[in-house]
Motif scaffolding. Sequence first.
Motif, PDB file in Angstrom:
ATOM      1  N   LEU A 469       0.807  -1.294  -0.140  1.00 24.03           N
ATOM      2  CA  LEU A 469       0.033  -0.135   0.048  1.00 24.03           C
ATOM      3  C   LEU A 469       0.644   1.247  -0.047  1.00 24.03           C
ATOM      4  O   LEU A 469       1.612   1.294   0.892  1.00 24.03           O
ATOM      5  N   PRO A 470       0.879   2.148  -1.038  1.00 27.24           N
ATOM      6  CA  PRO A 470       1.773   3.319  -1.270  1.00 27.24           C
ATOM      7  C   PRO A 470       1.799   4.198   0.004  1.00 27.24           C
ATOM      8  O   PRO A 470       0.620   4.143   0.810  1.00 27.24           O
ATOM      9  N   ALA A 471       2.530   4.817   0.304  1.00 21.96           N
ATOM     10  CA  ALA A 471       2.719   5.710   1.525  1.00 21.96           C
ATOM     11  C   ALA A 471       1.742   6.788   1.349  1.00 21.96           C
ATOM     12  O   ALA A 471       0.958   7.317   2.329  1.00 21.96           O
ATOM     13  N   THR A 472       1.246   7.232   0.124  1.00 21.61           N
ATOM     14  CA  THR A 472       0.247   8.308  -0.148  1.00 21.61           C
ATOM     15  C   THR A 472      -1.099   7.878   0.239  1.00 21.61           C
ATOM     16  O   THR A 472      -1.959   8.597   0.310  1.00 21.61           O
ATOM     17  N   GLN A 473      -1.337   6.462   0.326  1.00 21.06           N
ATOM     18  CA  GLN A 473      -2.713   5.857   0.612  1.00 21.06           C
ATOM     19  C   GLN A 473      -2.816   5.344   2.046  1.00 21.06           C
ATOM     20  O   GLN A 473      -3.694   4.835   2.290  1.00 21.06           O
ATOM     21  N   GLY A 474      -1.504   5.102   2.853  1.00 20.47           N
ATOM     22  CA  GLY A 474      -1.369   4.772   3.989  1.00 20.47           C
ATOM     23  C   GLY A 474      -1.675   5.563   5.197  1.00 20.47           C
ATOM     24  O   GLY A 474      -1.373   6.616   4.859  1.00 20.47           O
ATOM     25  N   PRO A 475      -2.078   5.065   6.443  1.00 21.76           N
ATOM     26  CA  PRO A 475      -2.394   6.088   7.652  1.00 21.76           C
ATOM     27  C   PRO A 475      -0.929   6.358   7.990  1.00 21.76           C
ATOM     28  O   PRO A 475      -0.096   5.816   8.200  1.00 21.76           O
ATOM     29  N   GLY A 476      -0.924   7.585   8.340  1.00 20.10           N
ATOM     30  CA  GLY A 476       0.148   8.354   8.950  1.00 20.10           C
ATOM     31  C   GLY A 476       1.251   8.461   7.593  1.00 20.10           C
ATOM     32  O   GLY A 476       2.390   8.531   7.865  1.00 20.10           O
ATOM     33  N   ASN A 477       0.839   8.643   6.438  1.00 13.63           N
ATOM     34  CA  ASN A 477       1.798   8.767   5.042  1.00 13.63           C
ATOM     35  C   ASN A 477       2.681   7.917   5.322  1.00 13.63           C
ATOM     36  O   ASN A 477       3.869   8.045   4.662  1.00 13.63           O
ATOM     37  N   ALA A 478       2.302   6.582   5.628  1.00 18.03           N
ATOM     38  CA  ALA A 478       3.567   5.396   5.757  1.00 18.03           C
ATOM     39  C   ALA A 478       3.078   4.336   4.883  1.00 18.03           C
ATOM     40  O   ALA A 478       1.791   3.972   4.661  1.00 18.03           O
ATOM     41  N   GLN A 479       3.872   4.061   4.128  1.00 19.78           N
ATOM     42  CA  GLN A 479       3.717   2.476   3.401  1.00 19.78           C
ATOM     43  C   GLN A 479       3.480   1.490   4.134  1.00 19.78           C
ATOM     44  O   GLN A 479       4.138   1.234   5.241  1.00 19.78           O
ATOM     45  N   LEU A 480       2.642   0.426   3.792  1.00 17.72           N
ATOM     46  CA  LEU A 480       2.346  -0.795   4.502  1.00 17.72           C
ATOM     47  C   LEU A 480       2.541  -1.833   3.480  1.00 17.72           C
ATOM     48  O   LEU A 480       2.174  -1.750   2.396  1.00 17.72           O
ATOM     49  N   SER A 481       2.951  -2.962   3.937  1.00 18.99           N
ATOM     50  CA  SER A 481       2.970  -4.425   3.538  1.00 18.99           C
ATOM     51  C   SER A 481       1.822  -4.981   3.697  1.00 18.99           C
ATOM     52  O   SER A 481       1.296  -5.017   4.810  1.00 18.99           O
ATOM     53  N   TRP A 482       1.501  -5.859   2.848  1.00 18.78           N
ATOM     54  CA  TRP A 482       0.212  -6.914   3.154  1.00 18.78           C
ATOM     55  C   TRP A 482       0.274  -7.503   4.400  1.00 18.78           C
ATOM     56  O   TRP A 482       1.485  -8.416   4.695  1.00 18.78           O
ATOM     57  N   GLY A 483      -0.678  -7.586   5.076  1.00 14.56           N
ATOM     58  CA  GLY A 483      -0.625  -8.670   6.386  1.00 14.56           C
ATOM     59  C   GLY A 483       0.214  -8.375   7.450  1.00 14.56           C
ATOM     60  O   GLY A 483       0.263  -8.934   8.297  1.00 14.56           O
ATOM     61  N   MET A 484       1.190  -7.048   7.481  1.00 18.63           N
ATOM     62  CA  MET A 484       2.169  -6.665   8.296  1.00 18.63           C
ATOM     63  C   MET A 484       1.293  -5.927   9.577  1.00 18.63           C
ATOM     64  O   MET A 484       0.365  -5.208   9.180  1.00 18.63           O
ATOM     65  N   SER A 485       1.859  -5.972  10.796  1.00 17.04           N
ATOM     66  CA  SER A 485       1.428  -5.289  11.742  1.00 17.04           C
ATOM     67  C   SER A 485       1.468  -3.657  11.688  1.00 17.04           C
ATOM     68  O   SER A 485       2.398  -3.325  10.817  1.00 17.04           O
ATOM     69  N   ILE A 486       0.801  -2.786  12.257  1.00 21.07           N
ATOM     70  CA  ILE A 486       0.717  -1.542  11.808  1.00 21.07           C
ATOM     71  C   ILE A 486       1.131  -0.807  13.274  1.00 21.07           C
ATOM     72  O   ILE A 486       0.280  -1.126  14.179  1.00 21.07           O
ATOM     73  N   LEU A 487       1.990   0.255  13.030  1.00 15.16           N
ATOM     74  CA  LEU A 487       2.350   1.101  14.141  1.00 15.16           C
ATOM     75  C   LEU A 487       1.399   2.235  14.473  1.00 15.16           C
ATOM     76  O   LEU A 487       1.204   2.635  13.638  1.00 15.16           O
ATOM     77  N   VAL A 488       0.880   2.465  15.700  1.00 14.90           N
ATOM     78  CA  VAL A 488       0.144   3.807  15.843  1.00 14.90           C
ATOM     79  C   VAL A 488       1.253   4.966  15.695  1.00 14.90           C
ATOM     80  O   VAL A 488       2.133   4.819  16.151  1.00 14.90           O
ATOM     81  N   ARG A 489       0.713   5.976  14.985  1.00 18.72           N
ATOM     82  CA  ARG A 489       1.501   6.980  14.666  1.00 18.72           C
ATOM     83  C   ARG A 489       0.901   8.420  15.076  1.00 18.72           C
ATOM     84  O   ARG A 489      -0.153   8.687  15.423  1.00 18.72           O
ATOM     85  N   ASP A 490       1.959   9.376  15.517  1.00 19.76           N
ATOM     86  CA  ASP A 490       1.605  10.676  15.758  1.00 19.76           C
ATOM     87  C   ASP A 490       0.799  11.214  14.703  1.00 19.76           C
ATOM     88  O   ASP A 490       0.949  10.910  13.633  1.00 19.76           O
TER      89      ASP A 490
END
Length: 680
Positions: A469-490
Amino acid sequence: TGFFRLTRTPAIVNITQRDQFGRLYIRTNLGSGGVQNENPLYSFENIQRQDLRYRFLGGATLKYAPLDWLDAEGNFSIDRLNLNYKEFRNKNFRTTNSSPATNNGLIFNGAANTQSVNSSVQVTARRQLMENINARFNVRGSYEGIDLDQRQFQGNQLRVGGVDVGSNATNIQSIFSVAQATRQVSLSGNTFFDLWDRYTVDLLIREDGNSRFGKDQRYQTYGRGSAAWLMAREPWWPTSAVSQFTLRASLGSAGNTPPFAAQYETYSIGAGGTLSPVTQGNPKLKPEVATEVELGTDIELFNRYGLTVTYAKSDTRNQILPTPRSVVTGFPQAWQNAGTLQNKTWEAALTLPIITGGGDWGWTTRFNYSRNRAMVTKLNVVPFFIGTDLQGTGTLFRIEEGQRYGTFYGREFVTSCSQLPITSTVNFQSMCGGPGMPFQRNDEGYIVWVGQGNNPGMGITDNLWNAILPATQGPGNAQLSWGMSILVRDNCTSGVCPPAIRPLGHSLPDFRIGMSHTVTWRKLSVYGLVDGAFGQRAYNQGRHWSYLDFLSHDVDQAGKSLQTAKPIGYYYRVGPSDNNSGVGGFYDILGPNSRFVENASFAKLREVSASYHFGNFGPADFTASVIGRNLKTWTRYTGFDPEVGAGVTNSASGSGLINAVDAFTFPQLRTVSFVITAGF
């Protein structure tokens, strides 16, 4: 003093295997992280270590009673400990990676001498002032001197093998020495009154002088006052069913001295004698002063059942902590009287003698409960973090007004849709939930990105593990990989939002409970104690480390289905080393996080013992006992033992009770002891 090695060895490795030269293999893991995983048996076989202790204890007491109501006593004692230690690694010592300095041998020698001298003089007078008033008066003066002298040498690259004298080292790594002297004097006066055999009053005042106090604050006054009312002894007491009813109250103060070096500037010496500031001295440093109010009652029914309830509130003012300093001072930190720590405690104990009186049997049960809350109620400086000197734990606890003391801080992984952000353009929370949603909860309870119309079990079957998931579409402007854990961000307005540092729980328990039973039958006595602590958390750094080298059972995918299997990056990390891109796993570069700050609640079979009184055989009276301790632990904590703590001396708290960090901590031993006592 001794030494031990911390290693992480895969379960499939045979650490007793030897090569063609008869040497134990030193490296147990050929992975890139294997340089950290030496064979512990090799170290024990090839490191020569010796620690010798010599201790002298002596003391004398002189008593003089010129009158039957007046006596004086003088005490003198000395405690001296001499410790000599040395370690030797011969030439050709093997390491998991090339290390010329270590491979060519090492010599490490040292000696530490500690001496404590104590002396005191006290005068006590006991008088009956009136028919129903008894009094005791006491005046006491004391002196204490503590001295430490330590010298240490370490050198490597030996010229000749098998020779452990210091001159054999051609490269001197360090020469170290320290000398400390602490002096304390104290003068106190105490009075005690017993009135009509049912009212008691106890008053004390004490003046302490200590060389560890700042040079402008050498003396501190403390005091204590307490009173008790034995109401059941009043003539008007209405019932004999309540055989004892006592109300008690006390108010007092006590102190805690600063660390030895807190009032002095400290520096580290680098290459070429370069000085680097470490701690700014504080000559105005005051001792911590804890003022406590305690209220309680003791109740006994029918001369049989007992209940004790106590409430205590203490405020420790001038709390001594290392606080950050402005860069203009040139020092990164200074010890200061930073604020006030408040403790509120409830304690209760219930005693139930179930079987008493005549016959051969006896059975008594006791229940205990305690609850403590430690809060920072005042802070004279800006909030800051403290921790231990263990890797990755230097900023583990936050000191902030209104914050519970001992609260863990670290990164948190998303486990609820409500932890996803809502921005001016995207509501990620509305994209999270049930089947078909882009964000869903996996089988371990973590919210992960799976893409519209997919689910967390499709990674292998639909070849989705490499989806991004590109950073421009991810929460916190962060790139995500499929099925990976997600960090809570400021929240941030531009760029990749940094991971949020969040409270993860507290190291002190919400409450403690215990239950004991004592059963007697003729000459046999059996005792059992179960106790526990609940609501606390511990940072399991040992488990966290294991994710680095894939040595944890958690990472083993054997036996998992296609739907629940995880890629390597789920546990380790992928992407930039700071993990700000959001592409990574739970290892997270050993940063404390919600995966490894675990629930450490437990209950323990703390002790079981049995004693049999055989009686007299010849001139002796014999009793035989068997005692078992820490026999069983019930807990969900994944480490060896939930009762862990890093009690390092240079920690801001200095307490293993607060520093609940399980960094390969040696667990409490399960022991069974056999004891025979003889009285003559």
